[in-house]
Design a protein around this motif. Structure first.
Motif: not given
Length: 198
Positions: A5-28
């Motif tokens: 469960s991810w409280n994104a607080r906004g995914l409008g920036s490329p930086r936020a999306v890169r961070r999200l992709r990194c965490i999803l790769r780690l957690q899978n």
């Protein structure tokens, strides 16, 4: 099944999306619930695909507020029950758990004047079925000392739905603002609750 469960607080920036992709790769995780995406459905769908989740349900934000998404990988069997601006409610046929269970991703109103509407929406989801039911999200209640009556209303809603707090491990707060001790605010707004069958 691993669910994030991810409280994104906004995914409008490329930086936020890169961070999200990194965490999803780690957690899978096989499934991810996003709240407060603050973006439109079509943009969230593109981000979901970039993160490797082929299936999903997006709920539009209202301007720069709200926005939900439930994303899952190929092979996860999800049946949509309903969705609205504050929740996504599904049934998951889980091979690992040897059966079906219900998941509801929930985002309570951040405004006190609308909180009763959020609680009525949560109450309306209670069906009394003998499903294992897991609800998580940002209820926007709890944390720093609150008006006791407001907290009692929240507890009553959980009791009416047969839901109990699942507890937590690690830090007790999940949201923080302010650097100085006298202005620092820490809250636990995101919660996981489940029924007794769970």
């Amino acid at each position: 099944m691993k669910l994030l469960s991810w409280n994104a607080r906004g995914l409008g920036s490329p930086r936020a999306v890169r961070r999200l992709r990194c965490i999803l790769r780690l957690q899978n995780p096989q499934m991810v619930f996003f709240m407060k995406t603050k973006i439109c459905k079509s943009r969230m769908e593109r981000i979901r695909h970039r993160c490797g989740y082929v299936n999903g349900i997006e709920v539009d934000s209202e301007g720069t507020r709200g926005g939900l998404c439930l994303a899952w990988k190929w092979g996860v069997n999800v049946t949509l029950r309903q969705f609205f601006k504050r929740h996504i409610d599904v049934v998951i046929d889980d091979d690992e758990a040897k059966g079906k269970w219900r998941f509801t991703g929930f985002y309570g109103s951040p405004y006190e004047r609308n909180r009763n509407n959020s609680w009525e929406e949560l109450r309306s989801l209670y069906t009394g079925e003998r499903f294992h039911w897991f609800v998580c999200g940002d209820f926007n209640e709890g944390g720093v000392p609150r008006d006791e009556r407001r907290m009692e209303v929240f507890r009553e809603v959980l009791a009416d739905c047969g839901l109990m707090d699942m507890g937590f491990s690690g830090r007790w707060f999940k949201w923080e603002r302010g650097n100085l001790p006298e202005t620092n605010i820490r809250e636990r707004l995101d919660r996981e609750v489940a029924n007794e069958d769970w």
